[in-house]
Scaffold this motif. Structure first.
Motif, PDB file in Angstrom:
ATOM      1  N   VAL A 215       0.846  -1.196   0.000  1.00  0.00           N
ATOM      2  CA  VAL A 215       0.000   0.000   0.000  1.00  0.00           C
ATOM      3  C   VAL A 215       0.880   1.244   0.000  1.00  0.00           C
ATOM      4  O   VAL A 215       1.783   1.370   0.832  1.00  0.00           O
ATOM      5  CB  VAL A 215      -0.928  -0.010   1.224  1.00  0.00           C
ATOM      6  CG1 VAL A 215      -1.596   1.341   1.408  1.00  0.00           C
ATOM      7  CG2 VAL A 215      -1.951  -1.121   1.107  1.00  0.00           C
ATOM      8  N   GLU A 219      -5.721   6.648  -0.055  1.00  0.00           N
ATOM      9  CA  GLU A 219      -6.995   6.018  -0.385  1.00  0.00           C
ATOM     10  C   GLU A 219      -6.881   4.495  -0.319  1.00  0.00           C
ATOM     11  O   GLU A 219      -7.741   3.814   0.238  1.00  0.00           O
ATOM     12  CB  GLU A 219      -7.444   6.448  -1.781  1.00  0.00           C
ATOM     13  CG  GLU A 219      -8.803   5.877  -2.196  1.00  0.00           C
ATOM     14  CD  GLU A 219      -9.242   6.349  -3.559  1.00  0.00           C
ATOM     15  OE1 GLU A 219     -10.293   5.881  -4.029  1.00  0.00           O
ATOM     16  OE2 GLU A 219      -8.533   7.188  -4.164  1.00  0.00           O
ATOM     17  N   HIS A 220      -5.809   3.970  -0.874  1.00  0.00           N
ATOM     18  CA  HIS A 220      -5.572   2.526  -0.843  1.00  0.00           C
ATOM     19  C   HIS A 220      -5.367   2.051   0.597  1.00  0.00           C
ATOM     20  O   HIS A 220      -5.796   0.944   0.964  1.00  0.00           O
ATOM     21  CB  HIS A 220      -4.351   2.194  -1.707  1.00  0.00           C
ATOM     22  CG  HIS A 220      -4.192   0.734  -1.997  1.00  0.00           C
ATOM     23  ND1 HIS A 220      -3.023   0.195  -2.501  1.00  0.00           N
ATOM     24  CD2 HIS A 220      -5.046  -0.312  -1.844  1.00  0.00           C
ATOM     25  CE1 HIS A 220      -3.175  -1.108  -2.653  1.00  0.00           C
ATOM     26  NE2 HIS A 220      -4.386  -1.447  -2.253  1.00  0.00           N
ATOM     27  N   CYS A 221      -4.760   2.892   1.413  1.00  0.00           N
ATOM     28  CA  CYS A 221      -4.491   2.536   2.810  1.00  0.00           C
ATOM     29  C   CYS A 221      -5.791   2.307   3.568  1.00  0.00           C
ATOM     30  O   CYS A 221      -5.930   1.302   4.280  1.00  0.00           O
ATOM     31  CB  CYS A 221      -3.683   3.656   3.461  1.00  0.00           C
ATOM     32  SG  CYS A 221      -3.299   3.377   5.205  1.00  0.00           S
ATOM     33  N   GLU A 223      -8.754   1.518   2.402  1.00  0.00           N
ATOM     34  CA  GLU A 223      -9.394   0.299   1.904  1.00  0.00           C
ATOM     35  C   GLU A 223      -8.684  -0.949   2.415  1.00  0.00           C
ATOM     36  O   GLU A 223      -9.323  -1.933   2.815  1.00  0.00           O
ATOM     37  CB  GLU A 223      -9.398   0.304   0.374  1.00  0.00           C
ATOM     38  CG  GLU A 223     -10.236   1.415  -0.250  1.00  0.00           C
ATOM     39  CD  GLU A 223     -10.043   1.501  -1.753  1.00  0.00           C
ATOM     40  OE1 GLU A 223      -9.196   0.744  -2.277  1.00  0.00           O
ATOM     41  OE2 GLU A 223     -10.735   2.305  -2.398  1.00  0.00           O
ATOM     42  N   ALA A 224      -7.344  -0.906   2.411  1.00  0.00           N
ATOM     43  CA  ALA A 224      -6.561  -2.091   2.773  1.00  0.00           C
ATOM     44  C   ALA A 224      -6.659  -2.410   4.259  1.00  0.00           C
ATOM     45  O   ALA A 224      -6.734  -3.589   4.643  1.00  0.00           O
ATOM     46  CB  ALA A 224      -5.104  -1.905   2.364  1.00  0.00           C
TER      47      ALA A 224
END
Length: 386
Positions: A215, A219-221, A223-224
């Motif tokens: 990550v 934003e990805h963080c 979600e992850a």
């Protein structure tokens, strides 16, 4: 900040000890905290301002700030990251206690007093003088056995007739990685485990389109970390549950902390995708040359292809690639950890009670409570065995 207590150092310079008692003052400490932590022997991710301040925002409950800052003039010499936990009969706490910020279910290992190198004697004497004047019991959890400033501080309190107890509470397996390559590390594993990992990794690459990704965006963080929490909780649902993310406070803590850790370059949050589907995740931190493995999760639909085992191996390989000197699996002696490492260090709980009738009653109450709980556990276990 509350009243300071002066003490003259060996060099004739005045040391002052002040209590940081409000969140605004805690927030302002950030740059000094970062600098003194790097200049101490206690430097670890769980003592960073980011970890402890975020803990304070989300997990403090009824605690009150009790950070002690020792200064020589304007120079910060030591920080004792304490908080005050008041008596609460409804929560089964009969007496007040000082404990570390970061205590509780969040799982902070290696908590300690932070002291600038070369100042341990003077700083401990200043803190002992301050604490002796207040006569509050101390409980220091998840302390590294034999290597902590907290142990030195409590040892000094014994000279003031305080009662001190040390109890081993857990173990932290770890992998020394200095000068290791992935190949040399694998060669040091048992033949069975090395073969098992390589075989399962080859099978995954044969049967799926595999992507192991880190990550790297905010934003990805978000979600992850939500995915990891879901996978972790689902994995433990049929095993009695897990206390890693079992409250709203813990979830909100990790959502905020992961963003801060990402911005500082410490976050190592990985996803293993099989045919684009997130099959497993691993949550850790790279800080000060140490990779801290914090938690993991996987989709049970992929359990048969050992995605958890493969993800752990790939994270260790990545840590070696980033020149980490150690891979710390943190507290817990789960069997799977022994497949990856052969070294461990002990964690202890340190407790200290003042030399007064109040301190004696506190100590006896704590001992009686633990003995009663241990007896209840034995009776429960005996009942199940019948």
């Amino acid at each position: 900040m509350l009243a300071s207590l002066p003490r003259t150092s060996a060099a004739g310079q005045l040391l002052t000890t002040e209590r940081i008692a409000d969140g605004a003052a805690f927030e302002l400490l950030r740059p000094e905290w970062d600098e003194i932590l790097r200049a101490s022997d206690s430097n670890c991710v769980f003592l960073t301002w980011e970890w402890l301040y975020t803990w304070w925002k989300h997990l403090a409950e009824d605690r009150q700030l009790f950070i002690l800052a020792v200064r020589r003039g304007s120079e910060l010499v030591a920080l004792a990251p304490f908080c005050f936990r008041p008596r609460s009969l409804s929560r089964g706490r009969l007496f007040p206690v000082l404990e570390f910020l970061g205590s509780g279910f969040v799982g902070s290992d290696y908590l300690d007093v932070i002291v600038r190198k070369g100042n341990s004697g003077e700083a401990c004497r200043a803190l002992i003088s301050y604490l002796s004047a207040r006569q509050l019991p101390l409980k220091c959890t998840n302390v590294k056995k034999g290597e902590s400033m907290a142990a030195r501080l409590l040892e000094g309190l014994t000279e003031k007739s305080w009662a001190v107890a040390e109890t081993q509470t857990n173990v932290c397996p770890f992998i020394p990685l200095a000068d290791s390559t992935w190949e040399s590390y694998l060669a040091g594993l048992s033949t069975e485990h090395r073969y098992n990992f390589n075989r399962k990794w080859r099978r995954l690459k044969r049967d799926y389109e595999v992507c192991f990704e880190q990550v790297r965006s905010g934003e990805h963080c978000r979600e992850a970390i939500d995915l990891l929490i879901t996978q972790h909780n689902m994995r433990w649902q049929d095993r009695g549950g897990s206390d890693a993310f079992h409250t709203a406070g813990l979830v909100s803590f990790h959502r905020e902390w992961t963003q801060l850790a990402l911005n500082r370059g410490w976050l190592r949050l990985y996803l293993l995708r099989l045919n684009t589907n997130p099959a497993a995740s691993l949550y850790g931190f790279l800080y000060g040359g140490v990779f801290y493995f914090y938690q993991s999760g996987f989709d049970s639909a992929y359990k048969h292809v050992s995605v958890g085992l493969v993800t752990m191996g790939l994270a260790i390989q990545d840590a070696i690639g980033e020149s980490a000197e150690e891979y710390d699996l943190l507290h817990g002696d789960e069997a799977y950890k022994s497949h990856w490492c052969r070294h461990s260090r002990d964690l202890v709980r340190l407790e200290s009670f003042p030399p007064s009738a109040f301190g004696t009653v506190c100590r006896l109450s704590v001992e009686l409570g633990r003995a009663s709980r241990a007896f209840a556990r034995r009776m429960t276990a005996r009942g199940r065995a019948v």
